[in-house]
Design a protein around this motif. Structure first.
Motif, PDB file in Angstrom:
ATOM      1  N   ALA A  38       0.778  -0.940  -0.017  1.00  0.00           N
ATOM      2  CA  ALA A  38       0.058   0.082   0.025  1.00  0.00           C
ATOM      3  C   ALA A  38       0.827   1.186  -0.079  1.00  0.00           C
ATOM      4  O   ALA A  38       1.987   1.236   0.494  1.00  0.00           O
ATOM      5  N   GLU A  39       0.262   2.176  -0.628  1.00  0.00           N
ATOM      6  CA  GLU A  39       1.166   3.586  -0.966  1.00  0.00           C
ATOM      7  C   GLU A  39       0.829   4.619   0.195  1.00  0.00           C
ATOM      8  O   GLU A  39       2.001   5.187   0.687  1.00  0.00           O
ATOM      9  N   GLN A  40      -0.243   4.589   0.750  1.00  0.00           N
ATOM     10  CA  GLN A  40      -0.616   5.710   1.547  1.00  0.00           C
ATOM     11  C   GLN A  40      -1.347   5.263   2.880  1.00  0.00           C
ATOM     12  O   GLN A  40      -2.575   5.059   2.665  1.00  0.00           O
ATOM     13  N   PRO A  41      -1.068   5.026   3.858  1.00  0.00           N
ATOM     14  CA  PRO A  41       0.454   4.950   4.252  1.00  0.00           C
ATOM     15  C   PRO A  41       1.235   3.958   3.898  1.00  0.00           C
ATOM     16  O   PRO A  41       0.616   2.720   3.721  1.00  0.00           O
ATOM     17  N   ALA A  42       2.823   3.898   3.461  1.00  0.00           N
ATOM     18  CA  ALA A  42       3.412   3.047   2.731  1.00  0.00           C
ATOM     19  C   ALA A  42       3.446   1.722   3.719  1.00  0.00           C
ATOM     20  O   ALA A  42       4.154   2.080   4.866  1.00  0.00           O
TER      21      ALA A  42
END
Length: 163
Positions: free
Chosen positions: A112-116
């Motif tokens: 996942a990018e947000q949050p990483a």
């Protein structure tokens, strides 16, 4: 048609057994220990199938997992294999409907990018359920997994819900 009674090994007899939600409730919640925990799993399954039915026009769901075994151990999950009647209907999903469908499936090795973050596994319904997708015609590849019993070498049955 009600689900068959438990075998002496506390599983459904081998095979695929047609059922509706009331049949699942009767056998997997009412007729098994740990009714409160099973109620929670059944509620997750019922809600899950309701959402899936709104996304996939028609199909079948194979139901397995710990809820389908009559055990003194507390069941922790339900396994669901979705088999849409029309694979093309999934390809035509866009936007929020497509995102909702992917949110109904178990994913392994997710970044996942947000949050990483890296997640080993993402499961629908707060982890109460594993959801998988089967292309129509590929059921033979999945059936041995769904028929595997709780002990090595044991075979069991599973429920099939149609919508």
């Amino acid at each position: 048609m009600p689900l068959p009674y438990w075998t002496p090994d506390n599983v459904l007899p081998p095979g695929r057994h047609p059922a509706d939600l009331s049949d699942l409730y009767e056998r997997f919640v009412w007729d098994a220990p740990h009714r409160n925990e099973r109620e929670v799993l059944f509620s997750a399954l019922s809600g899950y199938l309701g959402v899936v039915g709104g996304l996939i026009p028609s199909g079948r769901a194979w139901i397995a997992g710990e809820i389908t075994v009559r055990s003194e151990n507390v069941p922790r999950d339900v396994d669901v294999l979705l088999i849409p009647d029309d694979w093309g209907s999934l390809k035509r999903l866009t936007g929020p409907a497509r995102e909702a469908l992917y949110g109904m499936l178990t994913l392994n090795g997710v970044i996942a990018e947000q949050p990483a973050m890296y997640l080993d596994r993402v499961r629908p319904m707060s982890g109460l359920l594993d959801g998988f997708l089967c292309r129509p015609g590929d059921e033979d590849a999945w059936e041995p997994t769904w028929a595997r019993g709780p002990r090595h070498g044991m075979f069991k049955g599973f429920a099939e819900v149609t919508w």
